[in-house]
Design an enzyme around this catalytic site. Structure first.
Site, PDB file in Angstrom:
ATOM      1  N   ASP A  29       0.866  -1.176   0.000  1.00  0.00           N
ATOM      2  CA  ASP A  29       0.000   0.000   0.000  1.00  0.00           C
ATOM      3  C   ASP A  29       0.905   1.228   0.000  1.00  0.00           C
ATOM      4  O   ASP A  29       1.954   1.236   0.644  1.00  0.00           O
ATOM      5  CB  ASP A  29      -0.901   0.016   1.223  1.00  0.00           C
ATOM      6  CG  ASP A  29      -1.964  -1.075   1.154  1.00  0.00           C
ATOM      7  OD1 ASP A  29      -2.260  -1.543   0.047  1.00  0.00           O
ATOM      8  OD2 ASP A  29      -2.476  -1.466   2.210  1.00  0.00           O
ATOM      9  N   GLU A  77       0.040  -0.693  -4.953  1.00  0.00           N
ATOM     10  CA  GLU A  77      -0.965   0.342  -5.164  1.00  0.00           C
ATOM     11  C   GLU A  77      -0.271   1.517  -5.851  1.00  0.00           C
ATOM     12  O   GLU A  77       0.693   2.055  -5.328  1.00  0.00           O
ATOM     13  CB  GLU A  77      -1.566   0.781  -3.832  1.00  0.00           C
ATOM     14  CG  GLU A  77      -2.402  -0.288  -3.169  1.00  0.00           C
ATOM     15  CD  GLU A  77      -3.648  -0.640  -3.960  1.00  0.00           C
ATOM     16  OE1 GLU A  77      -4.209   0.241  -4.648  1.00  0.00           O
ATOM     17  OE2 GLU A  77      -4.069  -1.800  -3.892  1.00  0.00           O
TER      18      GLU A  77
END
Length: 87
Positions: A29, A77
């Site tokens: 992330d 991401e």
């Protein structure tokens, strides 16, 4: 601790978790943080920088083979947060 030592520690940890603990995938992330070349107030990713963590992980960890299912998945991401980021 130098930046190089930190990058080595991250890659060594990923290899350990994969090889010794059987982890078969990692999701990063806010992945752009791991590949950011700007020292402050912005974002710049250099896809040719062999030193950043994202490029090293892709180069040094075995990608999953779709036929044998061996290897690992890397999921990143692709967005950054903050002033001056590039999508």
């Amino acid at each position: 601790m130098t930046e190089e030592a930190v990058r080595d520690f991250v890659i060594d940890s990923l290899k350990y978790w994969s090889e010794e603990m059987g982890v078969d995938g990692f999701r990063f992330d806010l992945a752009p943080v791991l590949g950011n070349n700007c020292p402050e107030d912005g974002f710049q990713f250099d896809r040719n920088d062999k030193k950043n963590i994202l490029n090293r992980a892709a180069a040094e960890l075995p990608a999953r083979n779709p036929r044998t299912l061996e290897g690992i998945d890397l999921i990143a991401e692709p967005w950054a947060v903050g002033h001056g980021h590039i999508n």
